[in-house]
Design an enzyme around this catalytic site. Structure first.
Site, PDB file in Angstrom:
ATOM      1  CG  MET A  63      -1.558  -8.208  -6.545  1.00 29.77           C
ATOM      2  SD  MET A  63      -0.687  -7.297  -7.820  1.00 29.77           S
ATOM      3  CE  MET A  63      -0.030  -8.730  -8.761  1.00 29.77           C
ATOM      4  CG  ASN A 112      -4.459  -0.657 -12.273  1.00 24.30           C
ATOM      5  OD1 ASN A 112      -4.148  -0.813 -11.314  1.00 24.30           O
ATOM      6  ND2 ASN A 112      -3.748  -1.249 -13.044  1.00 24.30           N
ATOM      7  N   GLY A 135       0.906  -1.022   0.000  1.00 24.34           N
ATOM      8  CA  GLY A 135      -0.024  -0.108  -0.068  1.00 24.34           C
ATOM      9  C   GLY A 135       0.915   1.189   0.094  1.00 24.34           C
ATOM     10  CB  SER A 136       4.201   2.452  -1.021  1.00 21.91           C
ATOM     11  OG  SER A 136       4.242   2.015  -2.315  1.00 21.91           O
ATOM     12  CG  ASN A 137       1.403   3.532  -5.804  1.00 20.98           C
ATOM     13  OD1 ASN A 137       1.599   4.757  -6.209  1.00 20.98           O
ATOM     14  ND2 ASN A 137       2.149   2.616  -6.034  1.00 20.98           N
ATOM     15  CG  HIS A 150       0.742  -1.644 -15.711  1.00 16.03           C
ATOM     16  ND1 HIS A 150       0.811  -2.887 -15.063  1.00 16.03           N
ATOM     17  CD2 HIS A 150       1.723  -1.737 -16.775  1.00 16.03           C
ATOM     18  CE1 HIS A 150       1.314  -3.926 -15.788  1.00 16.03           C
ATOM     19  NE2 HIS A 150       2.144  -3.098 -16.681  1.00 16.03           N
TER      20      HIS A 150
HETATM   21  C1  GRF Z   1       2.866  -0.755  -7.844  1.00 15.65           C
HETATM   22  O1  GRF Z   1       4.090  -0.838  -8.387  1.00 15.65           O
HETATM   23  C2  GRF Z   1       1.584  -0.619  -8.640  1.00 15.65           C
HETATM   24  O2  GRF Z   1       2.054   0.129  -9.902  1.00 15.65           O
HETATM   25  C3  GRF Z   1       1.410  -1.801  -9.027  1.00 15.65           C
HETATM   26  O3  GRF Z   1       1.504  -2.619  -7.916  1.00 15.65           O
HETATM   27  C4  GRF Z   1       2.359  -2.145  -7.096  1.00 15.65           C
HETATM   28  C5  GRF Z   1       1.874  -1.733  -5.620  1.00 15.65           C
HETATM   29  O4  GRF Z   1       2.747  -1.317  -4.828  1.00 15.65           O
HETATM   30  N1  GRF Z   1       0.126  -2.179  -9.552  1.00 15.65           N
HETATM   31  P1  GRF Z   1       2.103  -0.741  -3.531  1.00 15.65           P
HETATM   32  O5  GRF Z   1       1.268  -1.631  -2.949  1.00 15.65           O
HETATM   33  O6  GRF Z   1       1.367   0.695  -3.989  1.00 15.65           O
HETATM   34  O7  GRF Z   1       3.306  -0.258  -2.741  1.00 15.65           O
END
Ligand code: GRF
Length: 219
Positions: free
Chosen positions: A95, A112, A30-32, A114
């Site tokens: 996922m 999304n 969940g860093s994003n 990617h």
């Molecule tokens: C990210 O690289 C995103 O682009 C991909 O999955 C990863 C998720 O990373 N869809 P995080 O959980 O947001 O750290």
């Protein structure tokens, strides 16, 4: 009695002050998601959902007092998301494939991120494949989710040059840093009306200028 006098004041406030809201859907760290929560510029995050109860991102969201929900079963998960009536659904490391009937329930509202410059490298292991296939450029794409795998309409991208001594780890870290800039920028601009998703993806002149200054690529 005039109509407005018959409507309670708080109800009027609610009608006027519609806050653009987003639900984030994750499967992992969940860093994003964290970056989207920390930004909340023009939008609010009204919930975080996960198909995995052990997703580390859920605890981070909880620490920000954001309502969380997890369910392995897709109907339950998406019913909870729908109950929040979000303006946008933000997949951030989710996922699972989104079913066509779910996409139909949120038309052009599920987006999304990617980790590749689509249409190159859809699917998994994008950093490893970029290196093995000798790509010179790599990066990240924010796109509308459609029924294919990473095939939806592109909203914005950020790219980088792959360096000679690049490893999968260094590349993943550099792309992730771009992700953390691009995703909140896109969501803020949609929330502020600078980017429209429907009926087609369009940008205000201000959004285009700002993207150019930040080195983001728009279609
Ligand atoms: C990210 O690289 C995103 O682009 C991909 O999955 C990863 C998720 O990373 N869809 P995080 O959980 O947001 O750290």
């Amino acid at each position: 009695m005039p109509l407005c006098a018959a409507i309670p004041v708080c109800y009027i406030c609610l009608m006027i002050a519609h806050r653009f809201s987003a639900v984030i859907v994750i499967s992992g760290r969940g860093s994003n998601m964290k970056r989207l929560i920390e930004t909340q510029d023009g939008y609010c995050v009204s919930g975080v959902a996960s198909n995995r109860s052990a997703a580390p991102g859920l605890a981070i969201a909880q620490g920000h007092d954001i309502p969380i929900f997890s369910a392995a079963q897709k109907p339950e998960l998406w019913d909870w998301i729908a109950s929040k009536a979000p303006d946008l659904v933000l997949l951030a490391g989710y996922m699972q494939i989104v079913a066509p009937e779910t996409i139909a329930k949120f038309p052009r509202k599920i987006i999304n991120i990617h980790p590749a410059l689509l249409p190159a490298l859809p699917g998994l292991d994008t950093h490893g494949r970029a290196l093995r296939e000798g790509h010179k450029r790599h990066g990240v794409t924010v796109h509308i989710v459609d029924c294919g795998v990473d095939t939806g309409e592109i909203i914005a991208q950020a790219g980088l040059d792959i360096e000679t001594n690049e490893t999968e780890e260094s590349l993943a870290a550099r792309v992730l840093a771009l992700e953390h800039q691009l995703y909140p920028w896109v969501v803020s601009n949609i929330a502020k009306g600078e980017i429209s998703l429907s009926p087609t993806v369009t940008f205000s002149a201000a959004a285009r200028n700002d993207a150019t200054q930040r080195g983001f690529l728009l279609p």
